[in-house]
Design a protein around this motif. Structure first.
Motif, PDB file in Angstrom:
ATOM      1  N   ASP A 182     -23.574  14.558  15.207  1.00  0.00           N
ATOM      2  CA  ASP A 182     -23.328  15.501  14.426  1.00  0.00           C
ATOM      3  C   ASP A 182     -21.957  15.554  13.611  1.00  0.00           C
ATOM      4  O   ASP A 182     -22.338  15.514  12.134  1.00  0.00           O
ATOM      5  N   ARG A 183     -21.313  14.990  13.911  1.00  0.00           N
ATOM      6  CA  ARG A 183     -20.533  15.017  13.018  1.00  0.00           C
ATOM      7  C   ARG A 183     -20.748  13.691  12.086  1.00  0.00           C
ATOM      8  O   ARG A 183     -19.356  13.814  10.635  1.00  0.00           O
ATOM      9  N   ALA A 184     -21.033  12.369  12.620  1.00  0.00           N
ATOM     10  CA  ALA A 184     -21.121  11.588  12.038  1.00  0.00           C
ATOM     11  C   ALA A 184     -21.906  11.631  10.737  1.00  0.00           C
ATOM     12  O   ALA A 184     -22.290  12.026   9.214  1.00  0.00           O
ATOM     13  N   SER A 185     -23.175  12.691  10.972  1.00  0.00           N
ATOM     14  CA  SER A 185     -24.223  13.108   9.685  1.00  0.00           C
ATOM     15  C   SER A 185     -23.840  14.032   9.013  1.00  0.00           C
ATOM     16  O   SER A 185     -24.259  14.087   7.498  1.00  0.00           O
ATOM     17  N   VAL A 186     -22.437  15.193   9.320  1.00  0.00           N
ATOM     18  CA  VAL A 186     -21.860  16.213   8.945  1.00  0.00           C
ATOM     19  C   VAL A 186     -21.218  14.734   7.534  1.00  0.00           C
ATOM     20  O   VAL A 186     -20.449  15.234   6.255  1.00  0.00           O
ATOM     21  N   PHE A 187     -19.928  14.262   8.572  1.00  0.00           N
ATOM     22  CA  PHE A 187     -19.372  13.361   6.644  1.00  0.00           C
ATOM     23  C   PHE A 187     -19.578  13.062   6.119  1.00  0.00           C
ATOM     24  O   PHE A 187     -19.801  12.899   5.171  1.00  0.00           O
ATOM     25  N   ILE A 188     -21.146  11.771   6.777  1.00  0.00           N
ATOM     26  CA  ILE A 188     -21.466  11.445   5.501  1.00  0.00           C
ATOM     27  C   ILE A 188     -22.366  12.392   4.674  1.00  0.00           C
ATOM     28  O   ILE A 188     -22.805  11.881   3.230  1.00  0.00           O
ATOM     29  N   GLY A 189     -22.808  13.338   5.143  1.00  0.00           N
ATOM     30  CA  GLY A 189     -23.829  14.211   4.283  1.00  0.00           C
ATOM     31  C   GLY A 189     -22.449  14.644   3.359  1.00  0.00           C
ATOM     32  O   GLY A 189     -22.658  15.073   2.145  1.00  0.00           O
ATOM     33  N   HIS A 190     -21.474  14.851   3.751  1.00  0.00           N
ATOM     34  CA  HIS A 190     -20.196  15.583   2.611  1.00  0.00           C
ATOM     35  C   HIS A 190     -19.904  14.236   1.508  1.00  0.00           C
ATOM     36  O   HIS A 190     -19.878  14.807   0.639  1.00  0.00           O
ATOM     37  N   ALA A 191     -20.455  13.041   1.890  1.00  0.00           N
ATOM     38  CA  ALA A 191     -19.465  12.198   0.643  1.00  0.00           C
ATOM     39  C   ALA A 191     -20.448  11.769   0.368  1.00  0.00           C
ATOM     40  O   ALA A 191     -20.599  10.945  -0.558  1.00  0.00           O
ATOM     41  N   CYS A 192     -21.776  11.788   0.460  1.00  0.00           N
ATOM     42  CA  CYS A 192     -23.222  11.772  -0.405  1.00  0.00           C
ATOM     43  C   CYS A 192     -22.531  12.705  -1.888  1.00  0.00           C
ATOM     44  O   CYS A 192     -23.243  12.498  -2.844  1.00  0.00           O
ATOM     45  N   SER A 193     -22.353  13.574  -1.328  1.00  0.00           N
ATOM     46  CA  SER A 193     -22.177  15.000  -2.337  1.00  0.00           C
ATOM     47  C   SER A 193     -21.215  13.986  -3.340  1.00  0.00           C
ATOM     48  O   SER A 193     -21.042  14.465  -4.566  1.00  0.00           O
ATOM     49  N   ALA A 194     -19.951  13.492  -3.425  1.00  0.00           N
ATOM     50  CA  ALA A 194     -19.461  13.161  -4.442  1.00  0.00           C
ATOM     51  C   ALA A 194     -20.740  11.729  -5.204  1.00  0.00           C
ATOM     52  O   ALA A 194     -20.714  11.828  -6.193  1.00  0.00           O
ATOM     53  N   LEU A 195     -21.194  11.397  -4.563  1.00  0.00           N
ATOM     54  CA  LEU A 195     -22.555  11.033  -5.323  1.00  0.00           C
ATOM     55  C   LEU A 195     -23.263  11.779  -6.043  1.00  0.00           C
ATOM     56  O   LEU A 195     -23.359  11.760  -7.770  1.00  0.00           O
ATOM     57  N   PHE A 196     -23.469  13.323  -5.448  1.00  0.00           N
ATOM     58  CA  PHE A 196     -24.186  13.969  -6.920  1.00  0.00           C
ATOM     59  C   PHE A 196     -23.147  14.297  -8.507  1.00  0.00           C
ATOM     60  O   PHE A 196     -23.921  14.683  -9.156  1.00  0.00           O
ATOM     61  N   PHE A 197     -21.731  14.675  -7.754  1.00  0.00           N
ATOM     62  CA  PHE A 197     -21.048  14.767  -8.726  1.00  0.00           C
ATOM     63  C   PHE A 197     -20.995  13.461  -9.669  1.00  0.00           C
ATOM     64  O   PHE A 197     -20.824  13.878 -10.517  1.00  0.00           O
ATOM     65  N   ALA A 198     -20.464  12.281  -8.715  1.00  0.00           N
ATOM     66  CA  ALA A 198     -20.890  10.886 -10.100  1.00  0.00           C
ATOM     67  C   ALA A 198     -21.985  11.446 -10.849  1.00  0.00           C
ATOM     68  O   ALA A 198     -21.992  10.920 -11.837  1.00  0.00           O
ATOM     69  N   CYS A 199     -22.523  11.350  -9.914  1.00  0.00           N
ATOM     70  CA  CYS A 199     -24.182  11.087 -11.347  1.00  0.00           C
ATOM     71  C   CYS A 199     -24.705  12.781 -12.149  1.00  0.00           C
ATOM     72  O   CYS A 199     -24.680  12.073 -13.488  1.00  0.00           O
ATOM     73  N   ILE A 200     -23.350  13.883 -12.118  1.00  0.00           N
ATOM     74  CA  ILE A 200     -23.487  14.224 -13.503  1.00  0.00           C
ATOM     75  C   ILE A 200     -22.764  14.289 -14.116  1.00  0.00           C
ATOM     76  O   ILE A 200     -22.808  14.152 -15.442  1.00  0.00           O
ATOM     77  N   ALA A 201     -21.214  13.593 -13.789  1.00  0.00           N
ATOM     78  CA  ALA A 201     -20.292  12.738 -15.032  1.00  0.00           C
ATOM     79  C   ALA A 201     -20.945  11.675 -15.419  1.00  0.00           C
ATOM     80  O   ALA A 201     -20.616  11.382 -17.094  1.00  0.00           O
ATOM     81  N   PHE A 202     -21.650  10.824 -14.884  1.00  0.00           N
ATOM     82  CA  PHE A 202     -22.373   9.967 -15.944  1.00  0.00           C
ATOM     83  C   PHE A 202     -23.906  10.152 -16.852  1.00  0.00           C
ATOM     84  O   PHE A 202     -23.416   9.878 -18.266  1.00  0.00           O
ATOM     85  N   SER A 203     -23.699  11.401 -16.231  1.00  0.00           N
ATOM     86  CA  SER A 203     -25.228  12.110 -16.775  1.00  0.00           C
ATOM     87  C   SER A 203     -24.240  12.644 -18.384  1.00  0.00           C
ATOM     88  O   SER A 203     -24.844  12.477 -19.390  1.00  0.00           O
ATOM     89  N   ALA A 204     -23.193  13.635 -17.915  1.00  0.00           N
ATOM     90  CA  ALA A 204     -22.760  14.079 -19.155  1.00  0.00           C
ATOM     91  C   ALA A 204     -22.188  12.922 -20.420  1.00  0.00           C
ATOM     92  O   ALA A 204     -22.291  12.799 -21.634  1.00  0.00           O
ATOM     93  N   LEU A 205     -21.403  11.798 -19.361  1.00  0.00           N
ATOM     94  CA  LEU A 205     -21.299  10.791 -20.549  1.00  0.00           C
ATOM     95  C   LEU A 205     -22.270  10.098 -21.592  1.00  0.00           C
ATOM     96  O   LEU A 205     -22.604  10.082 -22.233  1.00  0.00           O
ATOM     97  N   GLU A 206     -23.430  10.076 -20.763  1.00  0.00           N
ATOM     98  CA  GLU A 206     -25.011   9.265 -21.583  1.00  0.00           C
ATOM     99  C   GLU A 206     -25.162  10.308 -22.801  1.00  0.00           C
ATOM    100  O   GLU A 206     -25.666   9.998 -24.026  1.00  0.00           O
ATOM    101  N   VAL A 207     -24.980  11.656 -22.499  1.00  0.00           N
ATOM    102  CA  VAL A 207     -25.091  12.975 -23.147  1.00  0.00           C
ATOM    103  C   VAL A 207     -24.276  12.771 -25.181  1.00  0.00           C
ATOM    104  O   VAL A 207     -24.633  12.742 -25.824  1.00  0.00           O
ATOM    105  N   VAL A 208     -22.667  12.590 -24.363  1.00  0.00           N
ATOM    106  CA  VAL A 208     -21.938  12.697 -25.098  1.00  0.00           C
ATOM    107  C   VAL A 208     -21.928  11.508 -26.090  1.00  0.00           C
ATOM    108  O   VAL A 208     -22.139  11.407 -26.826  1.00  0.00           O
TER     109      VAL A 208
END
Length: 173
Positions: A13-39
């Motif tokens: 459970d702890r490992a799954s939660v840790f990995i899940g929270h770490a993966c949320s950073a990847l979604f934020f990176a996607c937002i940043a790269f998408s915004a950069l592409e638009v600009v």
């Protein structure tokens, strides 16, 4: 043995939660790269050749690796109407059938992707785009890793079901 299984379930459970929270950073990176592409595309009329491919790869990685987190939280898409119709006692047994069916299905899937995932280490595959990244190779390996994480979390959920310690949030969505 029961104590060992409880510790396994808690650790998974702890490992799954840790990995899940770490993966949320990847979604934020996607937002940043998408915004950069638009600009770059609309602001400077100079689109990048890599941001869309990178964004797709990061989203796929996050989606595949966060399956343990979703399973630990029991937040998969489900038919809650059935849960309400059959009542808690019958649903408890349906839950066991769901866990067992998922373990078998995902285990077969993991066995199916095992060879293709290992094959890319000796012969990497490239995307064939302007960036020509190793995204296909990386995703084949990550799909296998995600399937393994999924089965391990399902086994932890099975332990909790057998011990009667499933989280209250897993009942009634």
């Amino acid at each position: 043995m029961s104590k060992f299984l409880s510790r396994y379930a808690a650790a998974m459970d702890r490992a799954s939660v840790f990995i899940g929270h770490a993966c949320s950073a990847l979604f934020f990176a996607c937002i940043a790269f998408s915004a950069l592409e638009v600009v770059m595309r609309y602001g400077f009329d100079h689109p990048t050749s890599w941001s869309i491919e990178l964004t797709m790869a990061l989203c796929a990685m996050a989606w595949v690796l966060s399956v343990g987190y979703v399973t630990e939280r029991n937040r998969h898409i489900s038919i809650t109407m059935l849960e309400l119709m059959v009542g808690p006692r019958v649903w408890h047994w349906f839950r066991l059938m769901q866990i067992l069916a998922a373990i078998v299905t995902v285990s077969v899937f993991a066995m199916a992707v095992w060879d293709p995932a290992l094959r890319v280490f000796s012969r990497p595959e490239y995307s064939g785009t302007a960036l020509n990244s190793i995204q296909p190779s990386l995703l084949k390996v990550l799909i296998l890793v995600g399937a393994i994480l999924y089965v391990l979390q399902l086994l932890a959920n099975l332990v909790r079901w057998v011990q009667g310690t499933e989280k209250a949030s897993t009942h009634g969505h």
